[in-house]
Write a protein that holds these residues in place. Structure first.
Motif, mmCIF file in Angstrom:
data_model
loop_
_atom_site.group_PDB
_atom_site.id
_atom_site.type_symbol
_atom_site.label_atom_id
_atom_site.label_comp_id
_atom_site.label_asym_id
_atom_site.label_seq_id
_atom_site.Cartn_x
_atom_site.Cartn_y
_atom_site.Cartn_z
ATOM 1 N N THR A 1 8.669 3.237 -1.915
ATOM 2 C CA THR A 1 7.930 2.953 -1.008
ATOM 3 C C THR A 1 7.348 4.276 -0.362
ATOM 4 O O THR A 1 8.100 5.120 -0.084
ATOM 5 C CB THR A 1 8.428 2.251 0.105
ATOM 6 O OG1 THR A 1 8.928 0.819 -0.420
ATOM 7 C CG2 THR A 1 7.266 1.813 1.125
ATOM 8 N N ARG B 1 3.822 0.269 -3.103
ATOM 9 C CA ARG B 1 5.259 0.032 -3.190
ATOM 10 C C ARG B 1 5.637 -0.303 -4.973
ATOM 11 O O ARG B 1 4.765 -0.830 -5.653
ATOM 12 C CB ARG B 1 5.727 -1.307 -2.380
ATOM 13 C CG ARG B 1 6.898 -1.969 -2.634
ATOM 14 C CD ARG B 1 7.223 -2.986 -1.719
ATOM 15 N NE ARG B 1 7.015 -2.435 -0.167
ATOM 16 C CZ ARG B 1 6.517 -3.165 0.919
ATOM 17 N NH1 ARG B 1 6.579 -4.445 0.807
ATOM 18 N NH2 ARG B 1 6.332 -2.388 2.108
ATOM 19 N N ALA C 1 2.310 -2.035 -6.475
ATOM 20 C CA ALA C 1 1.497 -2.609 -5.791
ATOM 21 C C ALA C 1 0.902 -1.775 -4.532
ATOM 22 O O ALA C 1 1.730 -1.036 -4.067
ATOM 23 C CB ALA C 1 1.898 -4.075 -5.165
ATOM 24 N N VAL D 1 -0.006 -2.530 -0.595
ATOM 25 C CA VAL D 1 0.255 -3.344 0.250
ATOM 26 C C VAL D 1 -0.480 -3.014 1.591
ATOM 27 O O VAL D 1 -0.434 -1.662 2.081
ATOM 28 C CB VAL D 1 1.575 -3.676 0.802
ATOM 29 C CG1 VAL D 1 1.961 -4.437 1.808
ATOM 30 C CG2 VAL D 1 2.224 -3.920 -0.525
ATOM 31 N N LYS E 1 -1.304 -7.962 -0.720
ATOM 32 C CA LYS E 1 -0.604 -7.307 -1.709
ATOM 33 C C LYS E 1 -1.619 -7.301 -2.748
ATOM 34 O O LYS E 1 -1.975 -8.506 -3.402
ATOM 35 C CB LYS E 1 0.814 -8.030 -2.120
ATOM 36 C CG LYS E 1 1.669 -7.190 -3.086
ATOM 37 C CD LYS E 1 2.787 -7.901 -3.194
ATOM 38 C CE LYS E 1 3.718 -7.127 -4.097
ATOM 39 N NZ LYS E 1 5.106 -7.831 -4.193
#
Length: 292
Positions: free
Chosen positions: A196, A211, A220, A222, A228
């Motif tokens: 992350t 992430r 993805a 976020v 997301k």
């Protein structure tokens, strides 16, 4: 370079030394900033089918005549009935008492990953993720500034890592602006779970997070509202392999590149970019470089 980097008492630790891929052996290179406790050297390669021996030397200099002192000599040998590793120290042209370790987990024709972790009084060596040996220093670690690799070995990669504890936080005193690039380099662990990278503003909100999930192999973006957005691109994180994440700030948001491949962008207006004050990194990696 951020303000807190200027305050570090050992500025050489911030000199970037990127990994070297497929060097020709014999290979000799300077270790930027020298060795110190907490530094790690990674060696990936293949043992040729007809290998007799190879050696990895952590040297005090790189001259040919006289031969430099060698603080740590790591020497796998395959020409005997029982392959083994010899470790030793060379000082003033004379070898000291050698130490032999049997049962080395290196096989002819097979790939390997060797990690050298340098601590205050000894170096620890792991082979293919398993601890193999420890060797107590006989010369000061501070004298070592050169790495030499010789013999029967095909080298895929050599990496120089500063081990940083995670989660890792870096301040962004002036926020982000168009043209700025954030570089994050590291090594994925053997059995990773996630990675992350978050950017936070002065109020500790998290406007955007990148992430990676190793479980379902997805990337993805976020947002702070919990939205997301999956990144539809090949998952380029691999266990026990190097990675490089680039975040490039541009008008309207951030562009992402992973291991040299562009993977799209996320939207943030200029005001939001300027308010970002913290970069935070966590996950199943050894982190060795954060540069911006």
């Amino acid at each position: 370079m951020s303000t807190d980097e200027h305050l570090d008492p050992i500025p050489d630790r911030f000199i970037l030394q990127p990994p070297v891929f497929h060097p020709v052996v014999p290979y000799v290179t300077t270790i930027f900033g020298g060795l110190y406790a907490g530094k790690m050297v990674m060696l990936q390669g293949v043992v040729p089918l007809r290998a007799q021996r190879f050696q990895v030397d952590f040297q005090c200099g790189c001259c040919l005549h006289p031969r430099p002192d060698i603080a740590f000599h790591f020497n796998p040998r395959f020409y005997t009935v029982k392959p083994h590793v010899i470790c030793n120290t060379l000082e003033g042209g004379l070898w000291q008492r050698e130490i032999r370790w049997p049962g080395v987990a290196l096989q002819k024709g097979a790939s390997f990953l060797v990690l050298f972790l340098f601590e205050n009084e000894e170096v620890k060596v792991s082979v293919n993720g398993q601890h193999f040996l420890r060797y107590r220093y006989r010369l000061p670690l501070s004298r070592v500034d050169t790495l030499g690799i010789f013999g029967d070995i095909l080298v895929k990669a050599v990496g120089f890592l500063n081990i940083n504890e995670l989660p890792c936080s870096r301040t962004l005193p002036r926020g982000l602006w168009p043209g700025q690039v954030i570089v994050v380099r590291g090594l994925v662990l053997k059995e990773p779970k996630d990675f992350t990278l978050s950017l936070r503003d002065g109020a500790t909100h998290v406007p955007v997070t990148l992430r990676a999930s190793f479980t379902d192999r997805t990337l993805a973006w976020v947002s702070s509202w919990g939205r997301k957005k999956l990144i539809s691109a090949p998952f380029l994180f691999y266990p026990q392999r190097f990675f490089e994440v680039l975040l490039m700030c541009q008008e309207g948001g951030l562009k992402l590149a992973l291991n040299g491949q562009g993977l799209g962008a996320t939207s943030l207006d200029q005001k939001a970019l300027e308010q970002l004050r913290e970069l935070r990194i966590s996950g199943s990696v050894h982190l060795y470089c954060v540069h911006y």
